[in-house]
Design an enzyme around this catalytic site. Sequence first.
Site, short mmCIF file in Angstrom:
data_model
loop_
_atom_site.label_atom_id
_atom_site.label_comp_id
_atom_site.label_asym_id
_atom_site.label_seq_id
_atom_site.Cartn_x
_atom_site.Cartn_y
_atom_site.Cartn_z
N ARG A 26 -6.89 2.99 11.70
CA ARG A 26 -6.66 1.56 11.89
C ARG A 26 -7.66 0.98 12.88
O ARG A 26 -7.71 -0.23 13.05
CB ARG A 26 -5.26 1.37 12.46
CG ARG A 26 -4.20 0.86 11.46
CD ARG A 26 -2.98 0.55 12.25
NE ARG A 26 -1.84 -0.04 11.67
CZ ARG A 26 -0.96 0.48 10.86
NH1 ARG A 26 -1.14 1.66 10.36
NH2 ARG A 26 0.12 -0.18 10.52
N ARG B 138 13.27 -1.78 8.90
CA ARG B 138 12.57 -1.16 10.03
C ARG B 138 12.74 -1.98 11.30
O ARG B 138 12.81 -3.19 11.26
CB ARG B 138 11.09 -1.04 9.70
CG ARG B 138 10.81 0.03 8.68
CD ARG B 138 9.43 -0.05 8.15
NE ARG B 138 8.42 -0.36 9.15
CZ ARG B 138 7.13 -0.22 8.97
NH1 ARG B 138 6.69 0.24 7.82
NH2 ARG B 138 6.27 -0.53 9.90
N ARG C 214 1.79 -7.63 14.20
CA ARG C 214 1.13 -6.60 13.38
C ARG C 214 0.11 -7.21 12.43
O ARG C 214 -0.96 -6.66 12.21
CB ARG C 214 2.17 -5.79 12.62
CG ARG C 214 2.82 -4.74 13.51
CD ARG C 214 4.22 -4.42 13.06
NE ARG C 214 4.25 -3.88 11.73
CZ ARG C 214 5.22 -4.11 10.85
NH1 ARG C 214 6.21 -4.91 11.16
NH2 ARG C 214 5.18 -3.55 9.67
N LYS D 79 0.82 -1.22 0.00
CA LYS D 79 0.00 0.00 0.00
C LYS D 79 0.85 1.26 0.00
O LYS D 79 0.48 2.24 -0.62
CB LYS D 79 -1.04 -0.01 1.12
CG LYS D 79 -0.55 0.16 2.51
CD LYS D 79 -1.69 0.05 3.50
CE LYS D 79 -1.20 -0.43 4.83
NZ LYS D 79 -0.18 0.40 5.48
N ARG E 66 11.86 -6.50 2.96
CA ARG E 66 11.52 -5.08 2.78
C ARG E 66 12.61 -4.16 3.35
O ARG E 66 13.10 -4.36 4.45
CB ARG E 66 10.21 -4.80 3.49
CG ARG E 66 9.89 -3.30 3.54
CD ARG E 66 8.46 -3.07 3.75
NE ARG E 66 8.10 -3.07 5.16
CZ ARG E 66 6.89 -2.72 5.57
NH1 ARG E 66 5.97 -2.39 4.70
NH2 ARG E 66 6.61 -2.74 6.85
#
Length: 215
Positions: A89, A161, A172, A14, A128
């Site tokens: 969220r 991250r 998550r 996203k 990522r």
Amino acid sequence: MLDILFLGAQGSGKGTQADILASRLGIPHVASGDLLRTAIEQDTPAGKQARVYYDRGELVPDTIMVAMFLERLAQADSARGAILDGFPRTLAQAEALDQALSSVGREVDHVMYLKADPNVLVKRLANRYICRAHQHPYNLITNPPKRPGICDIDGSELYQRSDDTEEAVRRRLEIFFQETLKLLDYYGKKGKVREIDAEQPIPEVTESILRALGI
Ligand code: AMP
């Protein structure tokens, strides 16, 4: 005025798609995770409070998040609309957002749900990287930088991250499927949700989004 919300689990792409659409439409891409990472790095009062939740992969309390996000949306560059990423969220955040937008004659116009299987998401997250300067996202397998370790767009260093550890990732994703998916219902009842197959390659996902928006 056009306000478009991107809804999708971590790793659904996203952020990547929001960046593409934002530059195409000439409106800012406002990502709650980016706002938080900046606040944490700058050690602001909100950043100090948010850090422990962030590192564990837990949701940051609504009061902190709502204030931070709405303050960003009130800035001049968002006056013509924005691509909203990572916020809301929770239902409480969605209600706070609706209220703030309606007070200035705006609303969430479209919700793009980027849908992907959890196994695909876990694999993507392990590969990522994002850049130091502007948090541009890369994936070592599906979307690698031209020069290893360097952002194509601004030349800054790429890093992983602190919440992309296996345990925080699992937490998550759990939160997303338990909590955040309730928003599909909330916006679905208002007839705003379009489902996008996020397992496709990046250009095809972009095309699906543009088609869904009628652009
Ligand atoms: P993201 O970059 O969107 O994956 O967000 C990273 C982390 O920031 C999440 O795991 C949460 O700890 C926190 N966060 C981001 N957006 C929100 C939000 N809207 N509400 C609560 N916590 C958030």
